[in-house]
Design a protein around this motif. Structure first.
Motif, mmCIF file in Angstrom:
data_model
loop_
_atom_site.group_PDB
_atom_site.id
_atom_site.type_symbol
_atom_site.label_atom_id
_atom_site.label_comp_id
_atom_site.label_asym_id
_atom_site.label_seq_id
_atom_site.Cartn_x
_atom_site.Cartn_y
_atom_site.Cartn_z
ATOM 1 N N LEU A 28 10.925 0.324 -2.510
ATOM 2 C CA LEU A 28 10.893 1.063 -1.250
ATOM 3 C C LEU A 28 10.927 2.563 -1.509
ATOM 4 C CD1 LEU A 28 13.207 -0.827 1.290
ATOM 5 C CD2 LEU A 28 10.768 -0.295 1.541
ATOM 6 N N ALA A 29 11.818 2.977 -2.420
ATOM 7 C CA ALA A 29 11.992 4.404 -2.689
ATOM 8 C C ALA A 29 10.701 5.032 -3.204
ATOM 9 C CB ALA A 29 13.128 4.597 -3.701
ATOM 10 N N PHE A 30 9.873 4.248 -3.912
ATOM 11 C CA PHE A 30 8.638 4.799 -4.433
ATOM 12 C C PHE A 30 7.432 4.448 -3.560
ATOM 13 C CE2 PHE A 30 11.356 5.273 -8.026
ATOM 14 C CZ PHE A 30 10.964 6.480 -8.551
ATOM 15 N N GLY A 31 7.723 4.021 -2.328
ATOM 16 C CA GLY A 31 6.652 3.826 -1.363
ATOM 17 C C GLY A 31 5.857 2.545 -1.533
ATOM 18 N N TYR A 32 6.446 1.543 -2.215
ATOM 19 C CA TYR A 32 5.761 0.256 -2.290
ATOM 20 C C TYR A 32 6.383 -0.695 -1.283
ATOM 21 C CZ TYR A 32 4.317 2.083 -6.807
ATOM 22 O OH TYR A 32 3.817 2.865 -7.807
ATOM 23 N N ASN A 33 5.631 -1.740 -0.973
ATOM 24 C CA ASN A 33 6.139 -2.767 -0.091
ATOM 25 C C ASN A 33 6.796 -3.857 -0.939
ATOM 26 O OD1 ASN A 33 6.560 -4.869 1.608
ATOM 27 N ND2 ASN A 33 4.537 -4.797 2.576
ATOM 28 N N PRO A 34 8.140 -3.973 -0.878
ATOM 29 C CA PRO A 34 8.801 -4.943 -1.758
ATOM 30 C C PRO A 34 8.368 -6.381 -1.506
ATOM 31 C CG PRO A 34 10.399 -3.875 -0.303
ATOM 32 C CD PRO A 34 9.088 -3.200 -0.072
ATOM 33 N N ALA A 40 3.436 -10.683 -5.096
ATOM 34 C CA ALA A 40 2.512 -10.623 -6.235
ATOM 35 C C ALA A 40 3.164 -11.246 -7.461
ATOM 36 C CB ALA A 40 2.127 -9.173 -6.513
ATOM 37 N N LEU A 41 4.471 -10.990 -7.620
ATOM 38 C CA LEU A 41 5.198 -11.553 -8.757
ATOM 39 C C LEU A 41 5.169 -13.081 -8.672
ATOM 40 C CD1 LEU A 41 8.520 -10.141 -10.089
ATOM 41 C CD2 LEU A 41 8.204 -12.573 -9.966
ATOM 42 N N TRP A 42 5.440 -13.601 -7.489
ATOM 43 C CA TRP A 42 5.481 -15.052 -7.302
ATOM 44 C C TRP A 42 4.126 -15.684 -7.602
ATOM 45 C CZ3 TRP A 42 9.102 -18.666 -6.830
ATOM 46 C CH2 TRP A 42 8.711 -19.937 -6.380
ATOM 47 N N SER A 43 3.073 -15.082 -7.034
ATOM 48 C CA SER A 43 1.762 -15.711 -7.248
ATOM 49 C C SER A 43 1.298 -15.508 -8.687
ATOM 50 C CB SER A 43 0.732 -15.172 -6.254
ATOM 51 O OG SER A 43 0.543 -13.795 -6.442
ATOM 52 N N GLY A 44 1.807 -14.435 -9.323
ATOM 53 C CA GLY A 44 1.460 -14.224 -10.729
ATOM 54 C C GLY A 44 2.129 -15.236 -11.650
ATOM 55 N N ALA A 45 3.232 -15.815 -11.202
ATOM 56 C CA ALA A 45 3.930 -16.794 -12.028
ATOM 57 C C ALA A 45 3.552 -18.224 -11.662
ATOM 58 C CB ALA A 45 5.441 -16.604 -11.899
ATOM 59 N N THR A 310 -1.903 -5.050 -10.304
ATOM 60 C CA THR A 310 -3.206 -5.261 -9.664
ATOM 61 C C THR A 310 -3.067 -5.603 -8.189
ATOM 62 O OG1 THR A 310 -3.059 -7.472 -10.603
ATOM 63 C CG2 THR A 310 -4.572 -5.968 -11.661
ATOM 64 N N GLU A 311 -2.060 -6.427 -7.869
ATOM 65 C CA GLU A 311 -2.011 -6.905 -6.489
ATOM 66 C C GLU A 311 -1.184 -6.014 -5.564
ATOM 67 O OE1 GLU A 311 -0.825 -11.052 -4.850
ATOM 68 O OE2 GLU A 311 -2.296 -11.393 -6.447
ATOM 69 N N ALA A 312 -0.151 -5.368 -6.117
ATOM 70 C CA ALA A 312 0.706 -4.554 -5.255
ATOM 71 C C ALA A 312 0.859 -3.126 -5.758
ATOM 72 C CB ALA A 312 2.085 -5.213 -5.124
#
Lengths: 348, 319
Positions: A28-34, A40-45, A310-312
């Motif tokens: 959040l602090a760096f402007g990403y959507n957690p 993305a992490l879930w689908s990457g695994a 790549t995804e987020a």
């Protein structure tokens, strides 16, 4: 409301949640959507069978390096040298894999055994120094890591090959690769090692809980003086614990050597399999089942993280921060325990 | 190659490699003398190297020639704050100090690389614009023999490191603050009984180790590495820790051990061009510092006594 057992299970769960929450705050602090990041992490695994296979492949060495750290810890020793033991195990198994020509039934077990023995030897040195001279195992194992890194690089370059940066590929008769498992997971690098890792977890559980040796090892871990008074040889058990721990770590390297990569290359730095093993063991509360579950979690995080840029757009290093924070929270379990008990009192 | 020429190529190199180790090891001495194990020195150096490089890249236009000096001060401040994480976990939260230190190492590398990706969009930073340069010390470098060996083509940071070691020795052994710090590491309960605040002494010591570790890391980055990546600090922190133990938890001992490690490291670089050592495979020179540390620990140079309360969290009221 909360028995001691529940608290012991709650601590790792709370630590993981806190780690993930902090990770979300950083995103959040760096402007990403957690949500997108963790999605993305879930689908990457687990996104499809290929990713799932890769996740399991990553879990394999983590189980073994986690078991190595956990086994030593149960005997009261902190083995930070798993990293070095992984290196020598990797090197020894690949060396046997490329040098000899045997039928598979001899070659593969021989290569696996070589990896385990090399790791065991690398654990024996700090063990004997601790037992006979009282040298603290933490510093010795750290030093052994660097010795392993530089010597195996030199051996790869000057002894096994002729100035190359990478050994030849191991012979097929020493390979853990499995067409069956790979085919099932859209040709991921999943190999038979996962079965070895799970088997070793069962072995550790059996040795520690069902044998006299295991009882002695745990007893020395609990209280050296009492064990000595009861007639156990403390120094023998310290050496034994480090040797077995090293053998587990050597097998972790063997999985990479015979399963995932099939060769050994010159490395500029550590693989982190060993250091992550510390995190796995701590989170898994040093029990065989806990280690398998913790390895599964860290494997998921590591492989899933590869999909995050790549995804987020989130750098993969975020996961390293999350893992570090999880270790912190597990280490600071005193405060979590205190908070749970406090909560329990007020709940009454 | 004459003997004098050999010395001339080794001594400045040894001092050059030793100075980051000296700074960090002095930090380790502070922390461990107060009873807090600091395996996180590596992480503190990583943080220092990262801040030093980033600050340098960001502000070299503003500060000009003073940039490297201000960079290392910035690195000291940030690393001291970062060390608070270790302090809170191991002093207040009673965490296992070794584990907390391991987590510090992970965290520093994670944060450093995450922010590097974030700010520079790649795995490593650019080369710094204003590193430290070698200088001749005016006047002293003119002294025959000694001037060439010790005062020509040197980094000022090397002298700062040696001077600081003497200062730390003075603080630890000749001031009331040093006495309190050491007593907290030897017998915290006795210290507490005498009205010394064990917790705040340990916090101060760990933050000092953060500042000095950050100093060591940034000096390494601004003299040797010149950029920041995952491979900037690989083991220098652990080597500093070894120097602390090798030097028997004494600032001047740590100085000696760090100089020795610097010497060993410079041998592996200068070695191949030296007549005697060119025959020795480089691998032996590479692993020499680590093997020697193990041998030293095994008691070949006499036993060292660690601070008594090292590694034990202090719980007020416990006996």
């Amino acid at each position: 409301m909360f028995s001691n057992r529940t608290v012991n299970i709650l601590i790792p769960i709370i630590s993981v949640l806190l780690g993930l929450i902090f990770g979300a705050v950083i995103m959040l602090a760096f402007g990403y959507n957690p949500i997108k990041g963790y999605g993305a992490l879930w689908s990457g695994a687990f996104g499809d069978l290929y990713f799932f296979g890769e996740t399991l492949r990553q879990v394999t060495p983590y189980i073994l390096s986690g078991l190595a750290v956990a086994f030593a810890l149960r005997s009261g020793l902190l083995n930070i040298g798993v990293e070095g033991q992984v290196f020598v195990g990797w090197l020894a198994s690949v060396w046997v894999g490329v040098t000899f020509d045997f039928p598979m039934i001899i070659h593969l077990p021989l290569a696996v055994l070589a990896g385990a023995c090399a790791g065991a030897f690398w654990g024996f040195i700090p063990g004997i120094l601790k037992a006979k001279l009282g040298v603290h195992e933490v510093i010795v194992t750290i030093m052994m890591n660097y010795i392993a890194l530089y010597s195996s690089n030199s051996l790869v370059r000057n002894v096994i090959t002729d100035g190359e940066d990478q050994t030849e590929h191991i012979k097929a008769s020493a390979s853990l690769a499995s067409d069956w498992l790979a085919g099932m997971t859209y040709f991921s690098r999943l190999h038979y090692g996962i079965l070895i890792a799970l088997f070793m977890a069962a072995v550790m559980w059996f040795v520690l809980n069902k044998t006299t040796t295991g009882f002695e090892l745990r007893s020395v871990g609990f209280n050296q003086n009492a064990s000595k008074y009861a007639g156990m040889s403390v120094s023998r058990n310290i050496v034994l614990a480090m040797v077995i721990s090293g053998a587990f770590a050597g097998l972790a390297g063997t999985m990479e050597g015979l399963g995932t990569f099939g060769y050994m290359s010159v490395k500029s730095g550590f693989t982190n399999i060993g250091f992550d093993g510390i995190a796995v063991a701590l989170l898994g509360a040093n029990s065989a089942v806990g280690v398998v579950l913790a390895a599964l979690l860290f494997g998921t995080l590591k492989i899933g993280a590869l999909n995050m840029p790549t995804e987020a757009g989130v750098p993969t290093e975020l996961v390293e921060i999350v893992i570090a924070l999880i270790i912190f929270f597990v280490a600071s379990s005193y405060v979590i325990r205190w908070a749970i008990l406090r909560f329990k009192k007020e709940g009454k | 190659m004459s003997f004098f020429e050999i010395l001339q190529s080794i001594i400045p190199q040894a001092l050059f490699f030793a100075s980051p180790l000296i700074f960090t090891a002095l930090g380790g001495v502070f922390s461990e003398r107060s009873g807090v194990i600091n395996i996180g020195l590596e992480g503190l150096m990583i943080m220092g190297a990262f801040v030093g490089v980033v600050f340098n890249l960001a502000f070299y236009d503003t500060f000009g020639a003073a940039t490297p000096w201000i960079s290392i001060i910035a690195a000291m401040v940030v690393s001291a704050i970062f060390a608070l994480v270790h302090a809170v976990a191991s002093i207040t939260f009673r965490a296992d100090q070794v584990v907390s230190g391991v987590a510090i190492n992970f965290l520093a590398l994670g944060i450093g690389l995450f922010l590097t990706k974030q700010w520079y969009d790649k795995g490593q930073t650019d080369m710094v614009e204003r590193p430290f340069y070698t200088t001749n010390i005016p006047g002293l470098s003119k002294i025959p023999v000694i001037g060439d060996l010790f005062f020509s083509n040197m980094y000022i940071t090397s002298y700062v490191a040696i001077a600081l070691a003497c200062l730390v020795w003075f603080i630890l052994f000749k001031t009331p603050f040093g006495l309190r710090l050491r007593s907290v590491g030897e017998h915290p309960m006795a210290a507490d009984t005498n009205g010394i605040n064990v917790y705040s002494m340990r916090y101060v010591a760990v933050m000092l180790s953060g500042a000095l570790g950050g100093l060591g890391g940034s000096v390494y980055a601004l003299t040797i590495a010149l950029n920041f990546s995952h491979a900037t600090i690989v083991g220098q922190g652990f080597m500093s820790l070894a120097a602390v133990i090798f030097g028997k938890w004494h600032p001047l001992g740590a100085l000696g051990a760090a100089l020795f490690f610097g010497f060993a490291q410079s041998l592996s670089i200068v070695g191949p061009s030296l007549p005697l050592l060119s025959e020795v495979p480089s691998i032996f020179l590479l692993i020499a510092p680590y093997v020697l540390t193990i041998l030293a620990l095994a008691g070949f140079i006499g036993r060292a006594e660690a601070p008594k309360a090292l590694g034990e969290p202090y719980v007020k009221g416990n006996r």
